[in-house]
Motif scaffolding. Structure first.
Motif, PDB file in Angstrom:
ATOM      1  N   PRO A 134       0.809  -1.230   0.000  1.00 60.89           N
ATOM      2  CA  PRO A 134       0.000   0.000   0.000  1.00 60.89           C
ATOM      3  C   PRO A 134       0.836   1.271   0.000  1.00 60.89           C
ATOM      4  N   GLU A 135       2.134   1.121   0.350  1.00 61.89           N
ATOM      5  CA  GLU A 135       2.977   2.322   0.446  1.00 61.89           C
ATOM      6  C   GLU A 135       3.149   3.017  -0.899  1.00 61.89           C
ATOM      7  N   ARG A 136       2.892   2.289  -2.026  1.00 65.00           N
ATOM      8  CA  ARG A 136       3.080   2.943  -3.327  1.00 65.00           C
ATOM      9  C   ARG A 136       1.746   3.366  -3.958  1.00 65.00           C
ATOM     10  N   THR A 137       0.703   3.451  -3.135  1.00 66.77           N
ATOM     11  CA  THR A 137      -0.607   3.879  -3.646  1.00 66.77           C
ATOM     12  C   THR A 137      -0.922   5.299  -3.168  1.00 66.77           C
ATOM     13  N   VAL A 138      -1.608   6.056  -4.011  1.00 72.76           N
ATOM     14  CA  VAL A 138      -1.838   7.469  -3.714  1.00 72.76           C
ATOM     15  C   VAL A 138      -3.050   7.957  -4.505  1.00 72.76           C
ATOM     16  N   ILE A 139      -3.724   8.966  -3.988  1.00 71.98           N
ATOM     17  CA  ILE A 139      -4.776   9.634  -4.768  1.00 71.98           C
ATOM     18  C   ILE A 139      -4.107  10.676  -5.672  1.00 71.98           C
ATOM     19  N   GLY A 140      -4.464  10.644  -6.968  1.00 71.02           N
ATOM     20  CA  GLY A 140      -4.078  11.708  -7.910  1.00 71.02           C
ATOM     21  C   GLY A 140      -5.357  12.180  -8.553  1.00 71.02           C
ATOM     22  N   HIS A 141      -6.074  13.038  -7.843  1.00 65.95           N
ATOM     23  CA  HIS A 141      -7.427  13.423  -8.266  1.00 65.95           C
ATOM     24  C   HIS A 141      -7.380  14.604  -9.228  1.00 65.95           C
ATOM     25  N   PRO A 142      -7.836  14.393 -10.470  1.00 68.13           N
ATOM     26  CA  PRO A 142      -7.786  15.482 -11.453  1.00 68.13           C
ATOM     27  C   PRO A 142      -9.046  16.329 -11.403  1.00 68.13           C
ATOM     28  N   PHE A 143      -9.023  17.393 -12.126  1.00 69.74           N
ATOM     29  CA  PHE A 143     -10.221  18.203 -12.338  1.00 69.74           C
ATOM     30  C   PHE A 143     -10.602  18.011 -13.797  1.00 69.74           C
ATOM     31  N   ASN A 144     -11.834  17.748 -14.043  1.00 70.10           N
ATOM     32  CA  ASN A 144     -12.284  17.397 -15.388  1.00 70.10           C
ATOM     33  C   ASN A 144     -12.241  18.607 -16.338  1.00 70.10           C
ATOM     34  N   PRO A 145     -11.715  18.468 -17.555  1.00 72.38           N
ATOM     35  CA  PRO A 145     -11.049  17.301 -18.127  1.00 72.38           C
ATOM     36  C   PRO A 145      -9.537  17.363 -17.892  1.00 72.38           C
ATOM     37  N   PRO A 146      -8.940  16.273 -17.420  1.00 71.61           N
ATOM     38  CA  PRO A 146      -7.514  16.340 -17.075  1.00 71.61           C
ATOM     39  C   PRO A 146      -6.565  16.592 -18.251  1.00 71.61           C
ATOM     40  N   HIS A 147      -7.027  16.418 -19.492  1.00 71.40           N
ATOM     41  CA  HIS A 147      -6.106  16.756 -20.589  1.00 71.40           C
ATOM     42  C   HIS A 147      -6.038  18.272 -20.812  1.00 71.40           C
ATOM     43  N   ILE A 148      -6.871  19.022 -20.083  1.00 76.63           N
ATOM     44  CA  ILE A 148      -6.845  20.489 -20.192  1.00 76.63           C
ATOM     45  C   ILE A 148      -6.543  21.130 -18.838  1.00 76.63           C
ATOM     46  N   VAL A 149      -7.296  20.768 -17.814  1.00 77.77           N
ATOM     47  CA  VAL A 149      -7.201  21.470 -16.524  1.00 77.77           C
ATOM     48  C   VAL A 149      -6.014  20.920 -15.724  1.00 77.77           C
ATOM     49  N   PRO A 150      -5.096  21.783 -15.296  1.00 73.11           N
ATOM     50  CA  PRO A 150      -3.851  21.298 -14.685  1.00 73.11           C
ATOM     51  C   PRO A 150      -3.969  20.737 -13.263  1.00 73.11           C
ATOM     52  N   VAL A 152      -4.149  18.792  -9.983  1.00 73.32           N
ATOM     53  CA  VAL A 152      -4.237  17.403  -9.487  1.00 73.32           C
ATOM     54  C   VAL A 152      -4.050  17.453  -7.972  1.00 73.32           C
ATOM     55  N   GLU A 153      -5.003  16.884  -7.249  1.00 73.23           N
ATOM     56  CA  GLU A 153      -4.885  16.828  -5.795  1.00 73.23           C
ATOM     57  C   GLU A 153      -4.213  15.511  -5.411  1.00 73.23           C
ATOM     58  N   VAL A 154      -3.111  15.619  -4.719  1.00 69.20           N
ATOM     59  CA  VAL A 154      -2.342  14.434  -4.327  1.00 69.20           C
ATOM     60  C   VAL A 154      -2.473  14.256  -2.818  1.00 69.20           C
ATOM     61  N   VAL A 155      -2.928  13.060  -2.428  1.00 72.53           N
ATOM     62  CA  VAL A 155      -3.050  12.790  -0.991  1.00 72.53           C
ATOM     63  C   VAL A 155      -2.876  11.296  -0.764  1.00 72.53           C
ATOM     64  N   GLY A 156      -2.121  10.983   0.262  1.00 72.52           N
ATOM     65  CA  GLY A 156      -1.865   9.573   0.566  1.00 72.52           C
ATOM     66  C   GLY A 156      -2.863   9.034   1.570  1.00 72.52           C
ATOM     67  N   GLY A 157      -2.843   7.727   1.741  1.00 80.02           N
ATOM     68  CA  GLY A 157      -3.594   7.090   2.805  1.00 80.02           C
ATOM     69  C   GLY A 157      -2.684   6.881   4.005  1.00 80.02           C
ATOM     70  N   THR A 158      -3.205   6.247   5.031  1.00 79.05           N
ATOM     71  CA  THR A 158      -2.400   6.066   6.240  1.00 79.05           C
ATOM     72  C   THR A 158      -1.153   5.222   5.972  1.00 79.05           C
ATOM     73  N   LYS A 159      -1.210   4.350   4.939  1.00 76.03           N
ATOM     74  CA  LYS A 159      -0.062   3.476   4.667  1.00 76.03           C
ATOM     75  C   LYS A 159       0.775   3.950   3.485  1.00 76.03           C
ATOM     76  N   THR A 160       0.460   5.093   2.932  1.00 75.37           N
ATOM     77  CA  THR A 160       1.236   5.602   1.788  1.00 75.37           C
ATOM     78  C   THR A 160       2.578   6.146   2.276  1.00 75.37           C
TER      79      THR A 160
END
Ligand SMILES: NC(=O)c1ccc[n+]([C@@H]2O[C@H](COP(=O)([O-])OP(=O)(O)OC[C@H]3O[C@@H](n4cnc5c(N)ncnc54)[C@H](O)[C@@H]3O)[C@@H](O)[C@H]2O)c1
Length: 430
Positions: A134-150, A152-160
Motif C-alpha cells: 500500500p505504500e506505493r498507492t496514492v490519490i491523484g485526483h484530477p479536475f475534469n477534463p484532465p487533458h486540459i485542466v492542470p 491534481v490533488e495528491v493525498v496519501g492514505g495512512t499506509k502511503t
C-alpha cells in the motif's frame, strides 16, 4: 520501499470520462499508454475520444515524439499493468470495487511503480486496505477534463509512503500538471469542497428568487470566476487590501466577510428547484449540444492557459504584461497556441497593443496613453481606459496628473489589478 523509477509507460485502468481524458494527456506528453476497461465498446470509444481531444491537449504541451499510435488497449487488467511505471486508475466510484481493483493492480504491477487513483471522494486509506504494497498507492485526483485542466490533488492514505507522495507530485509537475499536496485525507478532497461551497450559495440565491439561473452563472463566471482564473482568493485579497495589502485586508475587511458568513444560505433541494435549474440551464445552452459547449470550454481554457504561461511560466504570480511581451503587437483575434480549434479566445479578440519603454513611435496611441508611456512599461488599449482606470480618474478628479513616474506606475499596476485606492469595502468584496 523501492525508489520509483522514471516513468516511461503509463497504464490507464477504466477509460470512461476521466480515464479517456487522462489517456489523451499522457499520450500528448509522449508516454506509451496501455489502457484497460471491461466495457465491450471501450476501445473504440477511447480511440475516438483521443482523436477528438488531441488538438486541444496538444495546444497546451506536445512532446516531440508524442503520438496517438502509442496507445494500446487490452481488456485484460493484469496484462495492462504488467510493465507499467505509473498506473492511473479511473474505475467507477464504488468503494468495494476500488478496494478489489487496487488489490489486483497491486498484485500485477511491478513493485517500483506508483499506483494512483482518480477517485473524487473515496480516501486512499479505504482504497489501499487490501494491497500488499500500500505504500506505493496514492490519490491523484484530477479536475475534469484532465487533458486540459492542470490541477491534481495528491493525498496519501495512512499506509502511503512519503516518497510516493513526493514522486507523484514530481511526476505530475513534470508533465504539465499543477499538483497540490493535501496534508490530510478528507471526503471530496479539496477542490470539490470549494466548488460545493460556492454552488450552495448560488443555488440558494436562485431558490430565493434573487437571480435566475443564467444570471447566477454570469455572476460567477464574469466576476469572481474570471479573477480566480488567474489568481487564488488569498492573493486577490492582497490586491484587495490596496497599498496595505493582505495585512490591511485582514485587519479591516475580513471581519465584515466573517460576519457575512452567517448570512449564507443552505437551500432546500426540492423537485421544483431542480426543475428550475434544469429549465434555466437548457435555456442558457440555447440549443447547443453538450459536445459543442465542451469544445468551446476546452478551447477557451487552452487559450487561457497559454496566456497564463506567457505571463508567468512558473505558474505562480502573473507578471506585468510588458515584461513578457516586449515591443510586440498582437493581431486582433490572434489565437495563441490553440491550433486546430474552431473557437477563438475572446480574451485575445480585442486588438490590444503592448509596448515597453521609450516613446510610442510605432503605435498611434490615444493621448492619455501616450502621456503615460514615458519611460516605463505599460499596456496600451485602443479602446481607451479600463473601467479601473476610469474609476481612478474619477477618484482623482479631472485634469489632475500624477507628478512622478513611481506614483504613475503604481497607478497603472492598480488599474490593471483592481481599483483600490479610495475604495469602499463593498467594492472590494463584490
Ligand atoms: N467525472 C468527473 O468529473 C470526475 C472528475 C474527477 C475524478 N473522477 C473520478 O474518476 C473515476 C472515474 O469517473 P468517470 O466519471 O470517468 O466514470 P465513468 O463511469 O465515465 O467511467 C468509468 C469506467 O470504468 C470502467 N470500469 C468499470 N468497471 C471496471 C473495472 N473493474 N476495471 C476497470 N474499469 C472498469 C467502466 O466501463 C467505465 O468505462 C471515479 O473515481 C471518479 O470519482 C471523476
Amino acid at each position: 520501499m523501492n525508489v520509483h523509477k522514471p516513468v516511461q509507460r503509463v497504464a490507464i485502468v477504466g477509460t470512461g470520462t476521466i480515464g479517456a481524458s487522462w489517456a489523451t494527456h499522457y499520450l500528448v506528453r509522449g508516454f506509451d499508454v496501455t489502457a484497460t476497461d471491461p466495457a465491450p465498446t471501450a476501445e473504440a470509444a477511447l480511440r475516438s475520444y483521443v482523436g477528438a481531444a488531441w488538438d486541444a491537449a496538444a495546444s497546451i504541451g506536445l512532446a516531440p515524439d508524442a503520438s496517438p499510435d502509442r496507445l494500446s488497449f487490452t481488456a485484460d487488467l493484469r496484462q495492462a499493468v504488467a510493465d507499467a511505471d505509473f498506473v492511473q486508475e479511473n474505475a467507477p466510484e464504488r468503494p468495494e470495487l476500488k478496494v478489489r481493483l487496487f488489490a489486483d493492480i497491486d498484485d500485477a504491477t511491478p513493485p517500483d511503480a506508483i499506483i494512483a487513483s482518480s477517485s473524487s471522494g473515496i480516501t486512499m486509506s479505504v482504497i489501499q486496505a487490501e494491497c500488499r504494497r500500500p505504500e506505493r498507492t496514492v490519490i491523484g485526483h484530477p479536475f475534469n477534463p484532465p487533458h486540459i485542466v492542470p490541477l491534481v490533488e495528491v493525498v496519501g492514505g495512512t499506509k502511503t509512503a512519503l516518497e510516493t507522495i513526493r514522486d507523484a507530485m514530481s511526476f505530475y509537475a513534470a508533465i504539465g500538471k499543477k499538483p497540490i499536496h493535501l496534508k490530510k485525507e478528507l471526503p471530496g478532497h479539496v477542490a470539490n469542497r470549494i466548488q460545493a461551497a460556492l454552488y450552495r450559495e448560488v443555488v440558494h440565491l436562485v431558490q430565493e428568487g434573487v437571480l435566475d439561473v443564467a444570471d447566477s452563472d454570469d455572476a460567477v463566471s464574469w466576476g469572481p470566476g474570471l479573477r480566480w482564473g488567474v489568481m487564488g482568493p488569498h492573493l486577490l485579497w492582497h490586491l484587495g487590501g490596496g497599498e496595505g495589502g493582505i495585512q490591511h485586508f485582514m485587519d479591516t475587511l475580513m471581519p465584515r466577510m466573517v460576519a457575512s458568513w452567517q448570512e449564507l444560505g443552505t437551500p432546500e433541494f426540492t423537485p421544483e428547484l431542480k426543475e428550475e435549474i434544469v429549465r434555466g440551464v437548457l435555456e442558457e445552452a440555447d440549443g447547443h449540444s453538450v459536445d459543442e459547449l465542451a469544445a468551446r470550454r476546452d478551447a477557451m481554457l487552452s487559450a487561457l492557459l497559454a496566456v497564463r504561461a506567457e505571463y508567468d511560466p512558473s505558474g505562480r504570480v502573473p507578471q506585468p504584461v510588458a515584461r513578457r511581451r516586449r515591443d510586440r503587437d498582437t493581431a486582433p483575434g490572434e489565437t495563441v497556441r490553440a491550433r486546430g480549434q474552431q473557437w477563438r479566445s475572446p480574451v485575445l479578440r480585442e486588438p490590444r497593443r503592448f509596448r515597453q519603454e521609450g516613446p510610442c513611435h510605432r503605435v498611434q496611441a490615444p493621448r492619455r496613453s501616450r502621456r503615460r508611456c514615458r519611460g516605463r512599461a505599460h499596456l496600451l488599449d485602443e479602446h481607451g481606459p479600463s473601467a479601473g482606470e476610469r474609476r481612478l480618474d474619477r477618484t482623482r478628479g479631472p485634469g489632475r496628473r500624477q507628478p512622478d513616474d513611481a506614483r504613475s506606475q503604481r497607478r497603472h499596476v492598480h488599474a490593471e489589478a483592481a481599483p483600490l485606492r479610495g475604495h469602499q469595502p463593498e467594492a472590494v468584496l463584490g
